[in-house]
Write a protein that holds these residues in place. Structure first.
Motif, short mmCIF file in Angstrom:
data_model
loop_
_atom_site.label_atom_id
_atom_site.label_comp_id
_atom_site.label_asym_id
_atom_site.label_seq_id
_atom_site.Cartn_x
_atom_site.Cartn_y
_atom_site.Cartn_z
N GLY A 1 118.33 7.40 41.09
CA GLY A 1 117.47 8.03 40.11
C GLY A 1 116.77 7.02 39.24
O GLY A 1 116.86 5.80 39.44
N GLY A 2 116.06 7.52 38.25
CA GLY A 2 115.34 6.66 37.33
C GLY A 2 114.56 7.47 36.33
O GLY A 2 114.45 8.70 36.44
N HIS A 3 114.02 6.79 35.32
CA HIS A 3 113.27 7.45 34.27
C HIS A 3 111.77 7.44 34.60
O HIS A 3 111.25 6.47 35.17
N VAL A 4 111.10 8.52 34.25
CA VAL A 4 109.66 8.66 34.48
C VAL A 4 109.03 9.25 33.23
O VAL A 4 109.72 9.80 32.36
N ALA A 5 107.72 9.15 33.13
CA ALA A 5 107.00 9.80 32.04
C ALA A 5 106.92 11.29 32.31
O ALA A 5 106.92 11.74 33.45
N CYS B 1 112.61 11.42 30.32
CA CYS B 1 112.75 12.20 31.56
C CYS B 1 113.47 11.37 32.62
O CYS B 1 113.13 10.22 32.85
N PHE B 2 114.44 11.99 33.24
CA PHE B 2 115.22 11.34 34.30
C PHE B 2 115.14 12.19 35.56
O PHE B 2 115.31 13.41 35.51
N VAL B 3 114.84 11.57 36.70
CA VAL B 3 114.81 12.27 37.99
C VAL B 3 115.84 11.63 38.90
O VAL B 3 116.17 10.46 38.76
N TRP B 4 116.35 12.42 39.82
CA TRP B 4 117.32 11.88 40.77
C TRP B 4 117.16 12.55 42.13
O TRP B 4 116.51 13.59 42.26
N HIS C 1 114.54 17.85 40.80
CA HIS C 1 115.72 17.42 40.06
C HIS C 1 115.23 16.64 38.84
O HIS C 1 114.74 15.52 38.99
N LEU C 2 115.36 17.22 37.67
CA LEU C 2 114.77 16.64 36.47
C LEU C 2 115.66 16.92 35.26
O LEU C 2 116.19 18.02 35.11
N ALA C 3 115.81 15.91 34.41
CA ALA C 3 116.49 16.08 33.13
C ALA C 3 115.55 15.64 32.02
O ALA C 3 114.83 14.65 32.15
N GLY D 1 123.40 15.64 24.12
CA GLY D 1 123.62 14.32 24.68
C GLY D 1 122.34 13.79 25.28
O GLY D 1 121.24 14.18 24.89
N SER D 2 122.50 12.92 26.27
CA SER D 2 121.36 12.26 26.88
C SER D 2 120.91 12.99 28.14
O SER D 2 121.56 13.95 28.59
N ALA D 3 119.81 12.50 28.71
CA ALA D 3 119.33 13.07 29.97
C ALA D 3 120.35 12.90 31.08
O ALA D 3 120.49 13.77 31.95
#
Length: 444
Positions: free
Chosen positions: A342-346, A400-403, A414-416, A209-211
Motif C-alpha cells: 500500500g501507500g499514501h495518495v492525494a 489517504c491510504f490505498v492498499w 481499497h481506501l482509508a 486513529g490513523s488511516a
C-alpha cells in the motif's frame, strides 16, 4: 441478435422521424405501465428511449421527461438502458441548449451536474443546487482522470463504454506496509453510514486513529467478501460471454443492454444485478491464489514474505520466519501485524474511483456519484449543510491510504481516509462480485 423491430426503429431514426419515434415511445411505455407497472414499463421502453435521447434534436429528446401525455408516458430519473436516459441526453447537448427545455427538477439537477463533470462551469448559468453542491468542478475534482472518462460514453444504438474501476489502479509507488491489529470501531456516524451506502459491494468502517488503523478493519480476512470475482465462474455463476462484454481498448470495456434478466422477488421486472451468492463454492473462492512469479507460493505468502529480510515501510520490529511482522505490545509481548502492499495518495487521485463506485449501476449516472461524494464529505466536516470552504479545507488535510488485496482483479476499491483535525479515520473496501468481468487478453 437484432430483431426486425429493432431494425425498424433504427430505420426511423436514420430517416430523422423523431416525432413519430417519440409518439411510439410514449405509447409503448404507457401500455406497459398499465399492464405491468412502472418498473416494467421503464424496461420495455428503454431501448427506444436511448435512441431518442442520443440522436433526436434536444427539443424532442427533452420531451421524454415531460408529463404532458397520458399517465405512464414520461421517463423518470430512474429510467435507463445502458445508463440513465437523462445522462445520455446530457452527453449530447450543452446546458445552454437543454436548460430551457427540461421541466422536472430532479432531471434538471442531474443533467446540470453531468454537464459540470464534462467541464462546463454553470456557476452563473443555472439555478443554485438545492444542497449547495457547486456547479463547477473544484480544483481537487479535476486531476486523476481524463474528461472523457468522467461519464459513460454512450453508443448510438445502445450500450456504453466506461473506464474500469480500480483503486489502487497500479502498484507503482506502493510498498510493504505493516498494519496495526484491528481496534475498536468508532460509534456509527453519519459519514460512515453514507460511505457504506455508496454501493452495496463496499464495506465501511470508522475508527479514532490513523488511516492505517482504519484500513486494518477491512483487510482481507476480516471482512466477508474479499474475494476474486472470477472465482464465481467455476461455481456456475454467469460467465463473461453471457453479459455481452467487449474489449474496447486499454482500460475500457463495453456492455450491451442484452444482459441476462433474472426476475425480481416481487415479479415486477428483471434484476440485472442479482446473483445467488449461496451458489458460490466457498472452497473454490477462498483457496489461496497461485503466485505466477513464485511457483508453490500463494499471493498472500508472497506479500507477507517468507523471511525477516523483507523490508517494510512505516513499520518497526519486522521479524520472524513465518512471514508476519510483529510489534512490541504494551507489556513487551509481540503482537502480530498484517502486512499489505500500500501507500499514501492525494485525495484527488482517489476521487474518480469513488465517483465511479457510486454510479456503477446502470440506473445511476456520474452525477449521482458526485452528489453522493459531496454528501459524504459534508458529513465528515460536521456541518449541517454543505459548506464549500469547509469541504475544500477537509480535502486539503485528508490523508489517504490505498492498499492491494490478493483477490483484486478489475473492479475493486481499497481506501482509508484520515482527518487529522478530528482524529477520525474511515476505510472503504470491496470488490464487485455481482457482475463478473471477463479476463481480457493482454494488450500488445
Amino acid at each position: 441478435m437484432i430483431t426486425y423491430e429493432e431494425r425498424r426503429l433504427r430505420a426511423l431514426a436514420d430517416e430523422g422521424r423523431w416525432p413519430e419515434l417519440l409518439g411510439l415511445y410514449r405509447r409503448t411505455r404507457a401500455e406497459a405501465a398499465a399492464r405491468s407497472g412502472e418498473a416494467r414499463a421503464a424496461v420495455e421502453a428503454a431501448p427506444l428511449g436511448h435512441l431518442l435521447a442520443y440522436g433526436a434534436p434536444p427539443e424532442i429528446a427533452a420531451r421524454l421527461f415531460d408529463s404532458d401525455g397520458a399517465p405512464g408516458t414520461a421517463a423518470g430519473p430512474a429510467d435507463h438502458d445502458a445508463g440513465p436516459l437523462w445522462e445520455v441526453l446530457a452527453t449530447r447537448h450543452s446546458w445552454r441548449r437543454l436548460a430551457p427545455l427540461l421541466g422536472p427538477a430532479p432531471v434538471r439537477r442531474l443533467v446540470a451536474h453531468t454537464r459540470v463533470l464534462l467541464g462546463e462551469d454553470l456557476s452563473y448559468g443555472a439555478e443554485p443546487d438545492q444542497d449547495g453542491v457547486p456547479l463547477a468542478l473544484e480544483p481537487w475534482e479535476v486531476p486523476g482522470w481524463d474528461e472523457r472518462c468522467r461519464v459513460r460514453e454512450y453508443l448510438r444504438t445502445g450500450g456504453a463504454r466506461r473506464a474500469l474501476l480500480a483503486l489502487p489502479a497500479t502498484r507503482e509507488g506502493l510498498g510493504p506496509v505493516d498494519l496495526p491489529p484491528p481496534g475498536r470501531q468508532a460509534p456509527r456516524l453519519t459519514a460512515t453510514r453514507l460511505l457504506a451506502g455508496l454501493v452495496p459491494w463496499l464495506e465501511a468502517a470508522c475508527v479514532r486513529g490513523s488511516a492505517l488503523d482504519a484500513a486494518a478493519q477491512l483487510v482481507s480476512g476480516c471482512r466477508p467478501f474479499g474475494r476474486s470475482a472470477s472465482a464465481g465462474w467455476a461455481a456456475g455463476l454467469p460467465g463473461p460471454g453471457e453479459f455481452g462484454m467487449e474489449r474496447l481498448g486499454p482500460g475500457l470495456w463495453a456492455t450491451n443492454r442484452r444482459m441476462p434478466e433474472r426476475p425480481t422477488t416481487d415479479g415486477t421486472g428483471p434484476d440485472r444485478r442479482a446473483v445467488d451468492r449461496g451458489a458460490v463454492d466457498r472452497r473454490a473462492v477462498d483457496r489461496p491464489l497461485p503466485d505466477r512469479s513464485a511457483p508453490g507460493r500463494s499471493v498472500s505468502e508472497s506479500l507477507l514474505g517468507s523471511t525477516g529480510s523483507t523490508g517494510s515501510t512505516g513499520s518497526t520490529g519486522s521479524t520472524g520466519s513465518t512471514g508476519s511482522a510483529r510489534r512490541a505490545g504494551p507489556s513487551g509481548s509481540r503482537v502480530p501485524l498484517r502486512r499489505v502492499i500500500g501507500g499514501h495518495v492525494a485525495f484527488g487521485a482517489a476521487y474518480p474511483a469513488l465517483v465511479q463506485a457510486a454510479s456503477g449501476s446502470p440506473a445511476h449516472g456520474a452525477a449521482h456519484g458526485r452528489l453522493a461524494l459531496w454528501r459524504v464529505l459534508s458529513a465528515m466536516t460536521g456541518e449541517p449543510r454543505t459548506s464549500v470552504p469547509e469541504v475544500n479545507a477537509l480535502v486539503a488535510r485528508l490523508r489517504c491510504f490505498v492498499w492491494c488485496e490478493p483477490a483484486d482483479e478489475l473492479w475493486y476499491l481499497h481506501l482509508a481516509l484520515e482527518d487529522p483535525a478530528t482524529g477520525l479515520a474511515w476505510a472503504l473496501s470491496g470488490a464487485e462480485l455481482d457482475i463478473p468481468v471477463p479476463d481480457f487478453p493482454a494488450q500488445g
